[in-house]
Design an enzyme around this catalytic site. Structure first.
Site, PDB file in Angstrom:
ATOM      1  CD  GLU A 172      -2.932  -1.073   2.541  1.00  0.00           C
ATOM      2  OE1 GLU A 172      -4.155  -1.245   2.022  1.00  0.00           O
ATOM      3  OE2 GLU A 172      -2.693  -0.832   3.302  1.00  0.00           O
ATOM      4  CB  CYS A 185       2.788   7.523   3.482  1.00  0.00           C
ATOM      5  SG  CYS A 185       3.228   6.213   4.374  1.00  0.00           S
ATOM      6  CB  CYS A 202       6.253  -4.829   9.300  1.00  0.00           C
ATOM      7  SG  CYS A 202       7.331  -3.571  10.448  1.00  0.00           S
ATOM      8  CB  CYS A 223       5.053  -1.790  16.867  1.00  0.00           C
ATOM      9  SG  CYS A 223       6.533  -1.677  16.541  1.00  0.00           S
ATOM     10  CB  CYS A 275       2.010  -0.552  14.274  1.00  0.00           C
ATOM     11  SG  CYS A 275       1.967  -0.551  12.377  1.00  0.00           S
ATOM     12  CG  HIS A 326       5.396   5.193  19.423  1.00  0.00           C
ATOM     13  ND1 HIS A 326       4.949   6.079  18.886  1.00  0.00           N
ATOM     14  CD2 HIS A 326       5.950   4.375  18.367  1.00  0.00           C
ATOM     15  CE1 HIS A 326       4.651   5.989  17.654  1.00  0.00           C
ATOM     16  NE2 HIS A 326       5.604   5.088  17.284  1.00  0.00           N
ATOM     17  CG  ASN A 332      -4.799   6.805  12.955  1.00  0.00           C
ATOM     18  OD1 ASN A 332      -5.842   7.754  13.057  1.00  0.00           O
ATOM     19  ND2 ASN A 332      -3.465   7.120  12.729  1.00  0.00           N
ATOM     20  CB  CYS A 348      -0.285   7.373  11.392  1.00  0.00           C
ATOM     21  SG  CYS A 348       1.345   6.730  12.075  1.00  0.00           S
TER      22      CYS A 348
END
Length: 437
Positions: free
Chosen positions: A144, A157, A164, A168, A171, A285, A360, A403
């Site tokens: 994406e 982005c 990944c 995390c 995420c 974070h 988000n 995000c």
């Protein structure tokens, strides 16, 4: 909960990777790639899109272009591919017919396939892009890419991995398996696809009704490596892609408008600054190791002190080239006044901007976004300490383009949704599907 169209193809023979809380507690930090692709290779081996100057030179030499002509011919192709956005060799009017014929026989200027495009109510665009197959075990990686327009800038982005490496916990992308690294050509191709789609080439026009910058500059003016993947675990291809994107005779993006975000791969940070010379963003974070171990498990390898020491040593660091520290606001987790004051203490002496990110939400997450009053209070503490502390306006939430929301969901995508994607049915049609579970 609506189902959003979001697909990635994986090795069908690989065991699924489900990152449970128990696995994280046991020290599960990184995932291994299911596939390996030669670094810097052209996607599919046929298209010249995304190649570096050296790769274009090798491609021309392979079809018999004499050594004495290679530099000139590379410059010609570079101009047509990266400045004008040519889609066919016939457009290259200053290239001889014989060479154009050879190029057409051996190569293409094909872009990766846009499987779907979703347009948010705020103008954000998210593309699901399918790369050509790189071999018998790769059916075509899908990633994406998100375009975030504003009046005075357009930010793209980009993704650096299929899936990944990291896990995390807040995420969405981190819950996905790691399929493989993207090649430098595949990274650059995301910018080409975006510029095609929004008309960001000389003599091109944006789609009717599209929200694009109106300041007279390029529609894509900024690049952030904040899509799928951890860029510093693919640093060779990321650096090569940045070289292509920032070349003054082609795509001409300023390196000061390119930001690479890392969760804290400390050993590669100096190399990024020295070779890419870009802006740096840190996914921080948390201000305590025990919490960051949970939120960003790579902290167990490189703790907060090591990370901040590497930030202080980042090449080119200055007040004019500040590091952005990203801090996602999680209700009751990391958003107290004490957290804000500790954040200020930790960053003392580092030229920095603190980017506060409202969490988000995504399906299955155990976290909630901090209340707005709490975010404002946190921001005020940071601001009074002398740090810029903008609160990032969530963009593209309605299409899961914000995000931390990017995730490819082949494991869960139903046949009907895939059929709609193949037929080009857009976001509204996909949202009409419902959850189905």
């Amino acid at each position: 909960m609506a189902t959003v169209l979001d697909i990635a193809k994986h090795n069908p023979n690989a065991a699924p990777v489900a990152v449970s809380d128990a696995a994280r507690a046991a020290g599960f930090i990184e995932k291994k790639a299911e596939l390996n692709v030669v670094a810097g290779a052209a996607p599919g081996g046929a298209s010249l899109i995304g190649l570096t100057r050296d790769q274009l030179k090798d491609s021309l030499a392979a079809i018999g272009v004499p050594e004495r002509e290679l530099k000139m011919r590379v410059a010609q192709l570079w101009h047509w591919i990266y400045f004008r956005g040519a889609k066919d060799f016939s457009e290259m009017t200053n290239v001889g017919k014989e060479l154009r014929a050879k190029l057409s026989q051996a190569y293409t200027l094909a872009r990766p396939q846009v499987v779907s495009e979703q347009v948010s109510k705020d103008g954000t665009r998210k593309w699901l892009i399918r790369m050509p197959s790189t071999g018998p075990l790769d059916k075509g990686a899908e990633i994406e890419c998100v375009y975030i327009p504003e009046v005075d800038r357009g930010t793209l982005c980009v993704s650096s991995q299929v899936g990944c490496t990291l896990t995390c916990s807040f995420c969405h992308t981190g819950t996905q398996r790691l399929v493989r690294n993207l090649t430098s050509a595949e990274i650059v191709a995301q910018l080409i696809v975006a510029r095609d789609s929004i008309g960001d080439w000389p003599h091109a026009m944006p789609p009717e009704g599209a929200f694009v910058p109106t300041d007279g500059g390029r529609f894509v003016s900024n690049i952030v490596f904040m899509g799928m993947g951890e860029p510093l675990y693919n640093i060779g291809d990321v650096v090569a892609a940045i070289d292509v994107m920032s070349d003054g005779e082609g795509l001409t993006l300023s390196r000061r408008r390119i930001t690479v975000s890392t969760s804290g791969v400390v050993p590669q940070m100096e190399r990024l600054g020295a070779e890419a010379n870009t802006m740096l963003a840190i996914s921080l974070h948390a201000v305590r190791d025990e919490l960051r171990d949970e939120l960003v498990p790579i902290n167990r390898k490189y703790d907060i002190k090591q990370l901040l020491d590497a930030c202080r040593a980042y090449p080119g660091l200055s007040n004019a080239r500040r590091i952005t520290f990203e801090y996602v606001m999680l209700k009751g987790v990391n958003d107290s006044d004490a957290d804000a004051r500790e954040l200020v203490r930790l960053l003392k002496g580092i030229p920095a901007k603190i980017n506060l990110i409202p969490f988000n939400p995504w399906p299955g997450s155990k976290y909630e976004c901090s209340d707005w009053e709490r975010i404002e209070r946190f921001s005020e503490i940071v601001y009074r300490a002398g740090y810029a502390s903008p609160v990032r306006t969530p963009r593209g939430r309605d299409i899961l383009a914000a995000c931390g929301q990017l995730k490819s969901e082949t494991e869960k995508l139903r046949a009907r949704a895939r059929m709609m994607a193949e037929q080009g049915i857009g976001a509204e049609g996909v949202y009409a599907l419902g959850d189905g579970e």
